[in-house]
Design an enzyme around this catalytic site. Structure first.
Site, short mmCIF file in Angstrom:
data_model
loop_
_atom_site.label_atom_id
_atom_site.label_comp_id
_atom_site.label_asym_id
_atom_site.label_seq_id
_atom_site.Cartn_x
_atom_site.Cartn_y
_atom_site.Cartn_z
CG ASP A 273 22.95 23.08 0.25
OD1 ASP A 273 23.93 22.40 -0.10
OD2 ASP A 273 22.89 23.64 1.36
CB SER A 274 23.36 18.59 1.32
OG SER A 274 24.07 19.60 2.03
CB CYS B 70 25.80 21.76 -2.39
SG CYS B 70 26.60 20.41 -1.47
CB CYS C 44 30.78 24.59 3.33
SG CYS C 44 29.21 23.85 3.85
#
Length: 265
Positions: A11-12, A75, A192
């Site tokens: 994920d970010s 993500c 999200c």
């Protein structure tokens, strides 16, 4: 010695922990590597081309280092942009995270559904195609939140977040007559993976009760199906937490529950 598959969750930032939690519960036999690309966070502040150019080679490095059996892109922003490129470049299975519009519209009684995501996710053609294909005649409101992912990261790190800041991001999801349950929003898609970190607060602040759709359980089922039958018991090897910025997380007590109680390497 039983075989323990390795699952890499990417994920970010820390939002993908909400997906990891479900995957760990579904596959306790696996070894987990969680990678937060915090050096590039938040992805919503970068162009589509920049994200693709960032994630595809980075994933190659991660695969070379950790040799996972399967990768979860936890993500929405990365999944809607990069999944096809990753599947072309690398031969192992990838499981993405996309807005759960189909199940949301299928279950909505008022036929009013909101999709709460980052600005990048809600403006993407991929998301609009999901609405066209699976909207089932629902009125779907796309809400691009500029700050909610960052608020969730801050809250997980122990910083105080005001109710007003959360509600400001949330309010546009609630459409229709508050007094008429048959014509107001009754379902909100969490598009999200950061947002479930704030779900308890959002439920409390919501102007009226709605169903909140979190894709994480469905992702966990897909991962388990792709890996096949569980052979071993609970994997004793712990789990790894990696930040691309190379910072030390310093959040062990906070993060351990997401890893099923395992100690983090």
């Amino acid at each position: 010695m039983t075989y323990s598959p390795t699952i890499l969750v990417f994920d970010s930032g820390l939002g993908g922990l909400t997906v990891l939690r479900e995957v760990v519960a579904a596959r306790p036999d696996a070894h987990f590597v969680y990678v937060a690309d915090d050096a590039f966070f938040p992805y919503g502040h970068h162009s589509e081309d920049e994200i693709i150019a960032r994630v595809v080679p980075l994933m190659g490095e991660l695969i070379g280092t950790h040799d996972p059996d399967l990768v979860v892109i936890a993500c929405n922003t990365a999944s809607t942009l990069v999944l096809s490129h990753l599947r072309t470049a690398y031969s192992l299975p990838f499981v993405g995270t996309v807005p759960a519009i189909k199940p949301a519209c299928a279950q909505s009684k008022s036929r009013r559904v909101s999709v709460l995501g980052t600005k990048g996710t809600v403006k993407r053609e991929y998301t609009k195609a999901l609405i066209r294909d699976f909207g089932l005649g629902c009125e779907v409101t796309l809400v691009g939140s500029p700050e909610l992912a960052s608020l969730a990261e801050a809250a997980l790190s122990g910083h105080p977040i005001s109710d007003g800041d959360i509600l400001a991001e949330l309010a546009p999801c609630f459409v229709g007559d508050p007094a008429d349950a048959t014509s107001r929003t009754d379902t909100v898609v969490l598009a999200c993976t950061h947002y479930p970190l704030l779900l308890d607060r959002m439920k409390t602040l919501a102007p009226w009760p709605v169903e909140w759709i979190d894709p994480a359980p469905a992702i966990a089922r897909r991962v388990s199906d792709l890996l096949g039958t569980q052979i071993g018991g609970i994997a004793q090897s712990g789990a790894e937490m990696i930040f691309t910025s190379n910072r030390v997380h310093g959040l062990s007590a906070t993060l351990t529950p997401f890893f099923g109680g395992r100690a983090l390497a």
